[in-house]
Design a protein around this motif. Structure first.
Motif, PDB file in Angstrom:
ATOM      1  N   ALA A   1       0.713  -1.786   0.120  1.00  0.00           N
ATOM      2  CA  ALA A   1      -0.194  -0.141   0.114  1.00  0.00           C
ATOM      3  C   ALA A   1       1.039   1.460   0.453  1.00  0.00           C
ATOM      4  N   THR A   2       1.759   1.466   0.829  1.00  0.00           N
ATOM      5  CA  THR A   2       3.064   2.529   0.613  1.00  0.00           C
ATOM      6  C   THR A   2       3.007   2.969  -0.745  1.00  0.00           C
ATOM      7  N   ALA A   3       3.444   1.952  -1.962  1.00  0.00           N
ATOM      8  CA  ALA A   3       3.572   2.557  -3.203  1.00  0.00           C
ATOM      9  C   ALA A   3       2.200   3.058  -3.718  1.00  0.00           C
TER      10      ALA A   3
ATOM     11  N   ALA B   1       5.072   5.034  14.499  1.00  0.00           N
ATOM     12  CA  ALA B   1       4.850   3.633  13.265  1.00  0.00           C
ATOM     13  C   ALA B   1       5.489   4.198  11.797  1.00  0.00           C
ATOM     14  N   SER B   2       6.440   3.432  11.837  1.00  0.00           N
ATOM     15  CA  SER B   2       6.731   3.903  10.931  1.00  0.00           C
ATOM     16  C   SER B   2       6.758   2.241  10.263  1.00  0.00           C
ATOM     17  N   GLY B   3       6.559   1.293  10.458  1.00  0.00           N
ATOM     18  CA  GLY B   3       6.218  -0.583   9.890  1.00  0.00           C
ATOM     19  C   GLY B   3       7.576  -0.560   8.936  1.00  0.00           C
TER      20      GLY B   3
ATOM     21  N   GLU C   1       9.261   1.657   4.238  1.00  0.00           N
ATOM     22  CA  GLU C   1       9.259   2.274   2.934  1.00  0.00           C
ATOM     23  C   GLU C   1       8.904   4.625   2.686  1.00  0.00           C
ATOM     24  N   HIS C   2       8.197   4.566   3.083  1.00  0.00           N
ATOM     25  CA  HIS C   2       7.290   5.772   3.404  1.00  0.00           C
ATOM     26  C   HIS C   2       8.937   7.107   3.299  1.00  0.00           C
ATOM     27  N   ALA C   3       9.229   6.294   4.502  1.00  0.00           N
ATOM     28  CA  ALA C   3      10.533   8.024   4.445  1.00  0.00           C
ATOM     29  C   ALA C   3      11.653   6.732   3.941  1.00  0.00           C
TER      30      ALA C   3
ATOM     31  N   GLY D   1       7.209   1.124  17.119  1.00  0.00           N
ATOM     32  CA  GLY D   1       6.492   0.305  18.561  1.00  0.00           C
ATOM     33  C   GLY D   1       6.883  -1.095  19.054  1.00  0.00           C
ATOM     34  N   ASP D   2       6.506  -1.522  17.717  1.00  0.00           N
ATOM     35  CA  ASP D   2       7.558  -2.604  17.373  1.00  0.00           C
ATOM     36  C   ASP D   2       8.926  -3.099  16.832  1.00  0.00           C
ATOM     37  N   PRO D   3       9.727  -3.872  17.828  1.00  0.00           N
ATOM     38  CA  PRO D   3      10.734  -3.632  17.856  1.00  0.00           C
ATOM     39  C   PRO D   3      11.376  -4.837  16.580  1.00  0.00           C
TER      40      PRO D   3
ATOM     41  N   ASP E   1       7.003   3.580  21.645  1.00  0.00           N
ATOM     42  CA  ASP E   1       5.567   3.089  21.936  1.00  0.00           C
ATOM     43  C   ASP E   1       4.709   3.820  22.537  1.00  0.00           C
ATOM     44  N   VAL E   2       4.001   4.984  21.294  1.00  0.00           N
ATOM     45  CA  VAL E   2       3.454   5.801  21.668  1.00  0.00           C
ATOM     46  C   VAL E   2       2.910   5.576  23.623  1.00  0.00           C
ATOM     47  N   VAL E   3       2.600   4.636  23.555  1.00  0.00           N
ATOM     48  CA  VAL E   3       1.761   5.067  25.040  1.00  0.00           C
ATOM     49  C   VAL E   3       3.036   4.499  26.195  1.00  0.00           C
TER      50      VAL E   3
ATOM     51  N   CYS F   1       2.457  10.225  11.360  1.00  0.00           N
ATOM     52  CA  CYS F   1       1.634   8.917  11.603  1.00  0.00           C
ATOM     53  C   CYS F   1       0.658   8.639  11.337  1.00  0.00           C
ATOM     54  N   CYS F   2       1.378   7.276  10.494  1.00  0.00           N
ATOM     55  CA  CYS F   2       0.385   7.014   8.401  1.00  0.00           C
ATOM     56  C   CYS F   2      -0.245   5.260  10.107  1.00  0.00           C
ATOM     57  N   ASN F   3      -1.421   5.238   8.923  1.00  0.00           N
ATOM     58  CA  ASN F   3      -1.974   4.084   9.411  1.00  0.00           C
ATOM     59  C   ASN F   3      -1.710   3.808  10.862  1.00  0.00           C
ATOM     60  N   MET F   4      -1.620   4.535  12.224  1.00  0.00           N
ATOM     61  CA  MET F   4      -1.652   3.796  12.867  1.00  0.00           C
ATOM     62  C   MET F   4      -2.660   3.389  14.260  1.00  0.00           C
ATOM     63  N   ILE F   5      -3.922   4.624  14.499  1.00  0.00           N
ATOM     64  CA  ILE F   5      -4.783   4.703  15.104  1.00  0.00           C
ATOM     65  C   ILE F   5      -6.059   4.439  15.232  1.00  0.00           C
TER      66      ILE F   5
ATOM     67  N   ILE G   1      -6.267   0.867  13.930  1.00  0.00           N
ATOM     68  CA  ILE G   1      -4.882  -0.698  13.771  1.00  0.00           C
ATOM     69  C   ILE G   1      -4.440  -0.740  15.403  1.00  0.00           C
ATOM     70  N   ALA G   2      -5.276  -0.098  16.497  1.00  0.00           N
ATOM     71  CA  ALA G   2      -4.418   0.399  17.874  1.00  0.00           C
ATOM     72  C   ALA G   2      -5.581   0.498  18.574  1.00  0.00           C
ATOM     73  N   PRO G   3      -4.879   0.507  19.674  1.00  0.00           N
ATOM     74  CA  PRO G   3      -6.654   0.592  21.302  1.00  0.00           C
ATOM     75  C   PRO G   3      -6.361   1.889  20.888  1.00  0.00           C
TER      76      PRO G   3
ATOM     77  N   GLU H   1      -5.994   4.068  23.054  1.00  0.00           N
ATOM     78  CA  GLU H   1      -5.233   4.299  24.079  1.00  0.00           C
ATOM     79  C   GLU H   1      -3.515   5.190  23.224  1.00  0.00           C
ATOM     80  N   ALA H   2      -3.955   4.524  21.976  1.00  0.00           N
ATOM     81  CA  ALA H   2      -2.627   4.707  20.844  1.00  0.00           C
ATOM     82  C   ALA H   2      -2.447   5.826  20.617  1.00  0.00           C
ATOM     83  N   ALA H   3      -3.488   6.254  20.115  1.00  0.00           N
ATOM     84  CA  ALA H   3      -4.253   8.071  19.896  1.00  0.00           C
ATOM     85  C   ALA H   3      -4.063   8.763  21.299  1.00  0.00           C
TER      86      ALA H   3
HETATM   87  C1  LIG Z   1      -0.720  -0.942   9.400  1.00  0.00           C
HETATM   88  S1  LIG Z   1       1.406  -0.334  10.218  1.00  0.00           S
HETATM   89  C2  LIG Z   1       1.210   1.000   9.391  1.00  0.00           C
HETATM   90  C3  LIG Z   1       3.485   1.347   9.239  1.00  0.00           C
HETATM   91  C4  LIG Z   1       3.342   2.428   7.931  1.00  0.00           C
HETATM   92  N1  LIG Z   1       2.963   3.298   8.777  1.00  0.00           N
HETATM   93  C5  LIG Z   1       2.639   2.241   6.641  1.00  0.00           C
HETATM   94  O1  LIG Z   1       1.449   3.097   6.828  1.00  0.00           O
HETATM   95  O2  LIG Z   1       2.874   1.190   6.035  1.00  0.00           O
HETATM   96  C6  LIG Z   1       0.712   0.163  12.099  1.00  0.00           C
HETATM   97  C7  LIG Z   1       2.288  -0.067  12.634  1.00  0.00           C
HETATM   98  O3  LIG Z   1       1.714   0.383  13.927  1.00  0.00           O
HETATM   99  C8  LIG Z   1       2.698   0.101  14.132  1.00  0.00           C
HETATM  100  N2  LIG Z   1       1.956   0.624  15.586  1.00  0.00           N
HETATM  101  C9  LIG Z   1       0.529  -0.134  16.882  1.00  0.00           C
HETATM  102  N3  LIG Z   1       0.591   0.176  18.371  1.00  0.00           N
HETATM  103  C10 LIG Z   1       1.787   0.485  17.654  1.00  0.00           C
HETATM  104  C11 LIG Z   1       1.990   1.972  19.360  1.00  0.00           C
HETATM  105  N4  LIG Z   1       1.482   2.011  20.248  1.00  0.00           N
HETATM  106  N5  LIG Z   1       3.795   2.196  19.406  1.00  0.00           N
HETATM  107  C12 LIG Z   1       4.012   2.771  18.145  1.00  0.00           C
HETATM  108  N6  LIG Z   1       3.259   2.201  17.496  1.00  0.00           N
HETATM  109  C13 LIG Z   1       2.413   0.872  17.186  1.00  0.00           C
HETATM  110  C14 LIG Z   1       2.785  -1.504  14.516  1.00  0.00           C
HETATM  111  O4  LIG Z   1       3.665  -1.803  14.553  1.00  0.00           O
HETATM  112  C15 LIG Z   1       3.081  -1.180  13.062  1.00  0.00           C
HETATM  113  O5  LIG Z   1       3.957  -1.115  12.695  1.00  0.00           O
END
Ligand SMILES: C[S@@+](CC[C@H](N)C(=O)[O-])C[C@H]1O[C@@H](n2cnc3c(N)ncnc32)[C@H](O)[C@@H]1O
Length: 202
Positions: free
Chosen positions: A9-11, A35-37, A40-42, A58-60, A85-87, A101-105, A107-109, A111-113
C-alpha cells in the motif's frame, strides 16, 4: 540476510501523502515518524526533503526493515530507526519540529491515539504540524462501504481497534492536547491526510 518486508500500500499512497507533507512540513529540522512499519514511506520521501527524518515503531522487529529500506535508497537524512511505543513515556525523542503518523490509530487501541497526542504535545513546539493518514469516519459515519468492511476486519482482529471519527473523538483529543485540526485532504482508496497544528501548551 533476508529481504526487508514490503507493505504494497505504501507504493500506492506515497505520492499523494508526499504532496501534503512537502507543502506543510518545515523546510528543515527533525520530522518524527510514528509507526513507520516497513519504513518505505521514509525511504521514498526523506531523500526528496531537506528535513532530517527519524523513523520509529512500537514493534522492535520492524526496526531492521526500516533501516534496510533507508539504506537501499541511499538516503542520508534518515536516522537509525528507534523503538517508540506511543503509550510509553517519556518518548526517546525529546524534541521534533513535525510529526507524521500513517495508518496507526485505527489499528491500535484508543490508548495509542491518546499516547500519540500526549507524546506529541510534549515534544512539538507551538506552530508545528502533526500529520495523520488513514481511514476516518466523518460525523460518526463511514465514508465508503469498503471502510465498513475494513472496520469489521479490524474489530475481528481486536475489538479495541476501529475507524476513528474525525469530527468527534479525534479533534476532541487533539484539542485537549493543544492541537487544532487545520486541513483535511482526500486521498486514494477512501483515506484522508489530516493536518493538525500545535497551537498552545496543553
Ligand atoms: C498498519 S501498520 C502502518 C505502518 C506504516 N505507517 C504504513 O503506513 O505502512 C501499523 C503500525 O503501527 C505500529 N504500532 C501499533 N501500535 C503502536 C504503538 N502503540 N506505538 C507505536 N507504533 C505502534 C505497528 O507496529 C505497525 O508498524
Amino acid at each position: 540476510m533476508s529481504e526487508p518486508r514490503h507493505a504494497p500500500a505504501t507504493a500506492r499512497n506515497r505520492e499523494a501523502i508526499f504532496a501534503v507533507l512537502q507543502r506543510v512540513l518545515p523546510s528543515n529540522g527533525l520530522l518524527l515518524e510514528i509507526a513507520s512499519g516497513t519504513g518505505e514511506h521514509a525511504a521514498f520521501m526523506a531523500p526528496q526533503l531537506a528535513i532530517t527524518w527519524q523513523p520509529t515503531d512500537g514493534d522492535p522487529a520492524a526496526l531492521s526493515d526500516i533501516d534496510a529500506h533507508a539504506k537501499a535508497n541511499g538516503a542520508n537524512n534518515i536516522r537509525t530507526a528507534l523503538h517508540l511505543d506511543v503509550v510509553n513515556f517519556p518518548w526517546p525523542v525529546a524534541h521534533a519540529d513535525a510529526l507524521f503518523c500513517c495508518n496507526m490509530i485505527h489499528i491500535a487501541p484508543w490508548e495509542a491515539a491518546e499516547g500519540l497526542f500526549a507524546g506529541a504535545a510534549a515534544i512539538l513546539p507551538e506552530g508545528a504540524p502533526l500529520i495523520l493518514y488513514g481511514p476516518f469516519r466523518r460525523h460518526g459515519e463511514h465514508t465508503a462501504p469498503s471502510n465498513v468492511q475494513f472496520e469489521e476486519w479490524l474489530k475481528a482482529k481486536d475489538a479495541r481497534f476501529g475507524v476513528r471519527d474525525l469530527d468527534g473523538e479525534v479533534p476532541a483529543l487533539a484539542a485537549r492536547n493543544g492541537f487544532q485540526r487545520e486541513e483535511i485532504v482526500p486521498m486514494p482508496a477512501n483515506n484522508l491526510t489530516v493536518v493538525f497544528r500545535r497551537i498552545a501548551s496543553a
